[in-house]
Enzyme design. Sequence first.
Site, PDB file in Angstrom:
ATOM      1  N   CYS A   1     -24.773 -36.552  -1.348  1.00 31.82           N
ATOM      2  CA  CYS A   1     -24.649 -36.180  -2.766  1.00 31.82           C
ATOM      3  C   CYS A   1     -24.446 -37.421  -3.624  1.00 31.82           C
ATOM      4  CB  CYS A   1     -23.488 -35.220  -2.968  1.00 31.82           C
ATOM      5  SG  CYS A   1     -23.426 -33.898  -1.751  1.00 31.82           S
TER       6      CYS A   1
ATOM      7  N   CYS B   1     -30.955 -31.073  -0.523  1.00 24.81           N
ATOM      8  CA  CYS B   1     -30.365 -29.787  -0.905  1.00 24.81           C
ATOM      9  C   CYS B   1     -30.984 -29.199  -2.162  1.00 24.81           C
ATOM     10  CB  CYS B   1     -28.875 -29.970  -1.137  1.00 24.81           C
ATOM     11  SG  CYS B   1     -28.592 -31.175  -2.420  1.00 24.81           S
TER      12      CYS B   1
END
Lengths: 389, 128
Positions: free
Chosen positions: B108, B39
């Site tokens: 993440c 990302c």
Amino acid sequence: MRKVYLDHNATTPVSPIVLEAMLPYLKDIYGNPSSIHEFGRIARKAVEEARAEVASLINAKDAQEIVFTGSGTEADNFAIKGIAHALKNKGNHIITSCIEHHAVLNVCKFLEKEGTRVTYLPVDNNGIVDINELKKSITDKTILISIMLANNEVGTIEPIEEIASIAKEKGIILHTDAVQAAGKLPIDVQKIGVDLLSMSAHKIYGPKGIGALYIKKGIKITPLISGGHHERNRRAGTENVAGIAGFGKAAYLAEKELSRESPYLVGLRDYLHEGIKKKIQEIRLNGDPKKRLPNTLNISFKYLEGESIILNLDLEGVAVSTGSACTSGSLEPSHVLVAMGLDAVDAQGSVRFSLGHDNKKEDIDYVLEVLPPIIDRLRKMSPLYKEKK
Amino acid sequence: MTDQAHLYSEKVMEHFRNPRNVGEIKDPDGIGHVGNPVCGDIMELYIKVKDGVIVDAKFKTFGCGAAIATSSMVTELVKGKTIDEALKISNRAVAEALGGLPPVKMHCSVLAEEALKSAIEDYVKRKK
Ligand SMILES: Cc1ncc(COP(=O)(O)O)c(C=O)c1O
Ligand code: FES
């Protein structure tokens, strides 16, 4: 806590007047519009009155050019798949743009797998479609051009009249996704010269799950949904009478209020923009500064990532979004901002404020009060900010 | 977007709202700097080590809510741990300590684990 809803491009609240108009069709008037008895005839009357209101919103010549669908997404699917199928003997090339809603892009991707050739036009830094590229991409196999009227993420308004004259000259059918534009901008399909146009009720204070496709008289299109003879054989399924009645009322109100609402929204939106500019450094306006939907403000806050801003605003009662509501589950930066040439960091740090007629100046003042400390706090946390200090 | 918030556990939101140990350490013994290829998010982790034990940790993160919460949690988890113990902290452990993460947000937590590994590597290199 104060609640401020600034996500009207995702959806709008149903207007109380619209709700009133819908309720009878959820209670006493339950007839099937296809039935010939009185119960049915009353329901039919509601559907046809709504059709006339929706037709009037875009100045269609004949109300029968409006076909009700189950959503804006269905209207897009119907338009593109319907033309691709109906004209498959004529050609297999479709031209669209990189910044369309997924309701158009993913239909094109689907058709590509079936052998259709698709050109995705690039856009400039403001999100305006490259007209020269459009002209260059046209071949004798091109059967359809589909370009949105206004973009949902940044609000940029496309030069649809110019595109229409090119399409007309080459004898190519033109579809436009006007889901964000209808009711927010004056639209005259006869003047533009567009053949197909998609709309959705829930973006204009109507209910969710009801849309419409304008199909100009004489355009041959294959239905998406087969079944009974509803909607003159163009969309089978017993009509969502309450939804249609709500859409009709919402279209009527939007048309009536447009000339008053539009400057109000522009004023409020620019007040928000000016306030942000004054209080927060290093921001970037995304979208065309002028040719833009009256209610839309898309800003990149440098060195920050959008989700963290949105979650913080949410904790303060302010609802905004990054990109479009449907892509917030995905990780990639917005395809629209990337197509407009933003680098990855700016694209990540974008927030869309989309205003509605219920918003007041006090709402904006509240946002201008809670936003700067959030940005400040997040920037202090950002490893990118330090490097540039 | 409120959807996303609903997907986050109470604990994630708590750490997101009040992240622990934000900032830099003046003269750190190790710095980890990693980017997330999925990302594009970035995390920096600073550690202070005394007698083989991590006595302080701070972070800076450019990322989503989950990235901030996992950064905060990993700094909490490593404090008081020996280098060997810290090396055993996995992204799953960080996510679990936060009461879990939504599936699309599991990557993440990898950012936090890698930042920690990278800070320890830096520490080991500096010591030589
Ligand atoms: C430009 C555009 N097209 C299509 C749609 C889809 O409309 P609906 O939500 O009615 O399916 C939306 C909204 O989500 C939109 O903004
Ligand atoms: S989405 Fe990038 S770290 Fe979470």
